[in-house]
Design an enzyme around this catalytic site. Structure first.
Site, mmCIF file in Angstrom:
data_model
loop_
_atom_site.group_PDB
_atom_site.id
_atom_site.type_symbol
_atom_site.label_atom_id
_atom_site.label_comp_id
_atom_site.label_asym_id
_atom_site.label_seq_id
_atom_site.Cartn_x
_atom_site.Cartn_y
_atom_site.Cartn_z
ATOM 1 N N GLY A 184 -32.118 -50.140 32.863
ATOM 2 C CA GLY A 184 -32.952 -49.585 34.043
ATOM 3 C C GLY A 184 -32.496 -50.353 35.392
ATOM 4 O O GLY A 184 -31.510 -50.906 35.471
ATOM 5 N N LEU A 185 -33.646 -50.532 36.119
ATOM 6 C CA LEU A 185 -33.385 -51.140 37.546
ATOM 7 C C LEU A 185 -32.363 -50.496 38.249
ATOM 8 O O LEU A 185 -31.588 -51.471 38.702
ATOM 9 C CB LEU A 185 -33.342 -52.856 37.028
ATOM 10 C CG LEU A 185 -34.564 -53.207 36.595
ATOM 11 C CD1 LEU A 185 -34.260 -54.907 36.276
ATOM 12 C CD2 LEU A 185 -35.812 -53.109 37.434
ATOM 13 N N CYS A 186 -32.027 -49.362 38.341
ATOM 14 C CA CYS A 186 -31.205 -48.737 39.154
ATOM 15 C C CYS A 186 -31.680 -47.590 39.846
ATOM 16 O O CYS A 186 -31.348 -46.708 40.006
ATOM 17 C CB CYS A 186 -29.861 -48.469 38.349
ATOM 18 S SG CYS A 186 -30.278 -47.456 36.967
ATOM 19 N N GLY A 187 -32.824 -47.573 40.123
ATOM 20 C CA GLY A 187 -33.748 -46.540 41.155
ATOM 21 C C GLY A 187 -33.583 -45.180 40.299
ATOM 22 O O GLY A 187 -33.989 -45.174 39.175
#
Lengths: 141, 290
Positions: free
Chosen positions: B87-90
Site C-alpha cells: 500500500g502507501l501509494c495513495g
C-alpha cells in the site's frame, strides 16, 4: 551510397541500432536470406541464428558486423529494413563460456525424457540460442 | 496538569518525526525505482510499436482464421487487474480496481460471469473479500516488470482463452502519463483487435508485401509474441505508475508530517508559556496574600 539501405534493429529492451548497410544476412524461418538495396517488400519471421551486416562494400576490416539474434521478425519496405527480435547481441559482447554452459545445459535437458512438454520447447529454444551465440562469436573473432 | 500536556505533545512530535523519516525514505526509494521503471518503459516502447505496426499491416492485407483473432459470442469474461502488492501509494490501487470492478459488475449484470486474474496482492485481497471469482493471483512481481513475468501471465491468459474459460480478456491497469498522473485504463487483450492505422497505414497498405513463409504462419508466429509484449508493456506501465503514485503520496505525507510537527511545536510552546504564566501568577498571588 546508391546501393545502400537503412537498417533499424529493435529488441524487446531497446532500440539497438540504426545504420546504413549494403547487405544484410538474416536467419529466416525458411532458411538464411540476404537483403540488398532495393529489395522487394517482404515480411518474414526469424529464428535464432546469426545476422551479418555489411556496412559498406569496400570489404575492409571492421566493416562487417555479426550478431546473435533470437526469435523475431524482419520487415523490408522502400529501402528500409526493420529487424524486430527478442534479443540481439553483437558478436564482441557474447560471453562464450556462458553460451557453452547454456548449450550443455540445454543438451542435458533434451536428453532427459522425463521433462514436461513446456520445458522441452524452452530447452530447444535455449539450445538454438546458445548455438547461434557460439557461431556469431566465432565469426566475429 | 500543564506539564503532562507538554510531555504528551513532545511524545507526539517525536512519533510524527519518525514517521516523517520513514515517508521521506520511501519517497526517495520510490523515486529511484520510478527512474528505473520509466527507463524500462521508454526503451520498451519502440519494439512494442513495431510489433503493433507489423500486426496492423498483416491484418490489413486480409483476414486470418487464427484463434486469437476470433470474436466469439461472449459467455464469460476475464479481467486481468494489475495493482501493487504494497500500500502507501495513495489512490493508485483503488482507481484501477474501481475500473475493473465496474467492468466485472457490468458483465455479471448482463448474465455473463466474470472472473478476476489478479496481479498484485491488493487486487487479490480486494476481489476475494468481495466474493468475486479470483482464478489466479500473483503476489511476487515485486513491482518490476520482466519478460519472464509477462510470459507467465500471457501464457495463463491465452490458455484460458483458447480452452474457452473466457471469451474475452480485459486488462485493467494504470497507464503511465507522467510522474504525477496515472490514468486507469481498461483494454481488450483477447481476442486481439489489430491496432487501427492512421494516415501512413493507408500508404503502407498499398505496398504489396511478400509474406514469408505465408500469412497464416506469420500470424501464428506474431500473435503470441505480440500478446506477450502487450502484457510486458502493461506491466511496465503499471509498475512505473505505481512508483510514481507512491512517490507523490509519500512526498505529500512528508509535507503533511512537517506541517503537523510545526503545529504541534507551536502548541507545545504555547502551553509551556501558559504554564510559566500560571506559575508566576500563582507566586504573585501567593506573595500578595501574605
Amino acid at each position: 551510397m546508391a546501393n545502400s539501405f537503412k537498417v533499424t534493429i529493435t529488441t524487446a529492451e531497446q532500440q539497438l541500432l540504426e545504420t546504413d548497410s549494403v547487405s544484410l544476412t538474416l536467419p529466416g524461418i525458411a532458411g538464411y536470406l540476404g537483403i540488398w538495396a532495393n529489395h522487394a517488400p517482404l515480411v518474414t519471421a526469424l529464428v535464432p541464428g546469426v545476422m551479418t551486416l555489411h556496412h559498406d562494400d569496400s570489404g575492409a576490416e571492421g566493416t562487417v558486423s555479426h550478431f546473435a539474434v533470437s526469435r523475431g521478425f524482419v520487415e523490408v519496405a522502400g529501402n528500409r529494413v526493420s529487424v524486430m527480435v527478442d534479443s540481439c547481441e553483437p558478436a564482441g559482447e557474447i560471453d562464450v563460456t556462458r553460451a557453452e554452459a547454456a548449450l550443455e545445459r540445454a543438451k542435458k535437458l533434451l536428453l532427459e525424457p522425463a521433462n514436461a512438454k513446456v520445458d522441452l520447447a524452452r530447452a530447444e529454444a535455449a539450445l538454438e540460442r546458445a548455438k547461434a551465440r557460439l557461431i556469431a562469436a566465432r565469426k566475429g573473432r | 496538569m500543564a506539564g503532562a500536556g507538554i510531555k504528551t505533545i513532545n511524545k507526539r512530535i517525536r512519533s510524527v518525526r519518525s514517521t516523517q523519516q520513514i515517508t521521506k525514505a520511501m519517497k526517495m526509494v520510490s523515486a529511484a525505482k520510478l527512474r528505473r521503471a520509466q527507463d524500462r518503459l521508454v526503451s520498451a516502447r519502440p519494439y512494442s510499436h513495431k510489433l503493433a505496426e507489423l500486426l496492423q499491416r498483416l491484418a490489413e492485407s486480409g483476414d486470418s482464421g487464427h484463434p486469437y483473432l476470433e470474436r466469439r459470442a461472449v459467455h464469460r469474461r476475464l479481467v486481468v487487474v494489475v495493482t501493487s502488492d504494497k500500500g502507501l501509494c495513495g489512490a493508485y490501487n483503488m482507481n484501477v480496481m474501481r475500473v475493473a470492478q465496474r467492468a466485472a459488475d457490468a458483465s455479471i449484470a448482463e448474465g455473463r460471469p466474470c472472473a478476476i486474474y489478479a496481479v498484485g496482492r491488493k487486487a487479490r485481497d480486494y476481489f476475494r473479500k468481495r466474493g468475486y471469482d479470483v482464478v489466479a493471483a500473483h503476489d511476487d512481481f515485486a513491482a518490476s516488470a520482466s519478460d519472464d513475468k509477462a510470459r507467465r501471465v500471457a501464457d495463463a491468459v491465452v490458455r484460458m482463452f483458447t480452452e474457452g474459460e473466457a471469451d474475452e480478456v480485459l486488462l485493467a491497469y494504470a497507464a503511465f502519463i507522467s510522474t504525477l498522473t496515472q490514468r486507469p485504463a481498461l483494454d481488450t487483450l483477447l481476442p486481439v483487435a489489430p491496432p487501427a492505422g492512421g494516415d501512413d497505414a493507408a500508404k503502407a497498405a498499398a505496398v504489396d508485401y511478400i509474406w514469408e513463409p505465408g500469412r497464416d504462419a506469420l500470424f501464428a508466429a506474431l500473435l503470441p509474441q505480440y500478446l506477450r509484449n502487450r502484457v510486458y508493456i502493461t506491466l511496465c506501465e503499471a509498475f512505473a505508475s505505481e512508483h510514481g503514485a507512491r512517490m507523490t503520496s509519500m512526498s505529500a505525507a512528508t509535507e503533511n508530517a512537517g506541517e503537523l510537527i510545526e503545529a504541534l511545536t507551536l502548541k507545545r510552546n504555547r502551553e509551556r508559556q501558559a504554564a510559566i504564566t500560571q506559575e508566576i501568577s500563582e507566586i504573585v498571588g501567593g506573595a500578595n496574600a501574605l
